[in-house]
Design an enzyme around this catalytic site. Structure first.
Site, short mmCIF file in Angstrom:
data_model
loop_
_atom_site.label_atom_id
_atom_site.label_comp_id
_atom_site.label_asym_id
_atom_site.label_seq_id
_atom_site.Cartn_x
_atom_site.Cartn_y
_atom_site.Cartn_z
N LEU A 1 0.86 -1.20 0.00
CA LEU A 1 0.00 0.00 0.00
C LEU A 1 0.89 1.25 0.00
CD1 LEU A 1 -2.75 -1.17 2.51
CD2 LEU A 1 -2.99 -0.88 0.03
N HIS A 2 1.57 1.49 -1.12
CA HIS A 2 2.52 2.59 -1.19
C HIS A 2 1.85 3.94 -0.90
CE1 HIS A 2 5.78 0.16 -2.76
NE2 HIS A 2 5.05 -0.25 -3.78
#
Length: 318
Positions: free
Chosen positions: A242-243
């Site tokens: 989940l950058h």
């Protein structure tokens, strides 16, 4: 409820950028004030079309500005192999261009900062080109934002023998990134691949999203498939990092960051890739070579990934 953060989002609207817009819109302590597009995960025009699609899905009416289609210097690297050619997994969505303000992305960032000094937070999710161009208009720009939080960078130098994911946002425009890390600011927070790569939406979390009712969760799951196709080659599992959502989470709740270091960041290259690095080794020592002085950046070095992923899934499942 904590104080509402009024957020200006600069985005190369790929899959995790779209997830980030869904997350921000679902948090009661966030208000999306405006959005600017930039190339990166897809072409700039597709990024703009995707902003329009997601804001329509959310029923969100905010100013949208079209930003940079290429870096200040060099060649753009478009990540269609990660996000699909259109940036949203090539699902065939109807994505007409939304109404835009007519100003550039850089001009939007400057105008809003001057109209509402000290009130807004700037969240940068793509290459830093619009920010670099905005600093050419107003070198003091970041002092007019409450904070600037960016997804990019690689943290301090890693443990010897450790490899990191590519710092794609910095690598796509190193010149703009150098300007960003050298600029005066109130607060600049770097949420880099050193922490985002380990913040994983795993099979259980994805199953929870699949089971959730509503158009937001359904859309979030629909666009995952192309992303999962890419990341399965990294870990042999259909899971994703989940950058961009993590950067938004830390902007809204700094306690998601459990460790950080304040210090100078330089953009360095090995002749192949450019990275933004805190000028410290894993032991907290300066690197073994000269580096440029820079104002301190808050560099996140550890996060509560479990708590953030739970929050992300809960918000998108409402």
């Amino acid at each position: 409820m904590s104080q509402v953060r009024r957020v200006v989002v600069d985005t190369d609207t790929g899959i995790d950028d779209a997830h980030t817009l869904l997350y921000l819109a679902g948090r009661p302590d966030a208000e999306i004030v405006a959005i600017s597009s930039v190339f990166g995960n897809c072409l700039e025009e597709d990024a703009t079309r995707n902003i329009g699609y997601v804001t329509r899905l959310l029923g969100l009416e905010v100013p949208i500005a079209r930003g940079a289609a290429e870096p200040i210097a060099g060649v753009a690297h478009i990540a269609g192999y990660v996000h699909g050619k259109d940036g949203l997994g090539d699902r065939g969505y109807d994505r007409p261009l939304p109404e835009v303000t007519g100003e550039s992305g850089a001009e939007l960032l400057v105008r809003l900062a001057h109209e509402r000094p000290g009130e807004l937070d700037l969240l940068a999710l793509g290459p830093l080109t619009n920010l670099g161009l905005a600093l050419r208009i107003d070198p003091e720009l970041f002092t007019r934002y409450r904070s600037v939080v960016l997804m990019g960078g690689s943290g301090p130098y890693a443990e010897p023998g450790t490899l990191l994911m590519i710092d794609a946002n910095v690598n796509n425009d190193p010149e703009a990134a150098r300007a960003v890390f050298a600029a005066p600011r109130n607060e600049l927070v770097m949420v880099g691949v050193n922490v985002t790569a380990g913040t994983i939406l795993d099979e259980r979390a994805i199953a929870a999203l699949r089971a959730a009712p509503g158009s937001r969760a359904r859309f979030a799951v629909e666009i995952l498939e192309t992303y999962l196709d890419f990341y399965q080659n990294e870990w042999g599992r259909r899971i994703i990092p989940l950058h961009d959502p993590l950067a938004a989470g830390i902007l809204l709740d700094p306690a998601f960051a459990t460790a950080w270091t304040d210090g100078p960041v330089n953009v360095v290259t090995d002749g192949f890739l450019a990275r933004a690095r805190l000028m410290r080794t894993v032991d907290g020592l300066p690197p073994a070579f000269p580096h440029e002085p820079a104002p301190p950046t808050r560099v996140v070095t550890n996060v509560d990934a479990t708590r953030f992923v739970a929050d992300f899934v809960e918000v998108l499942s409402r």
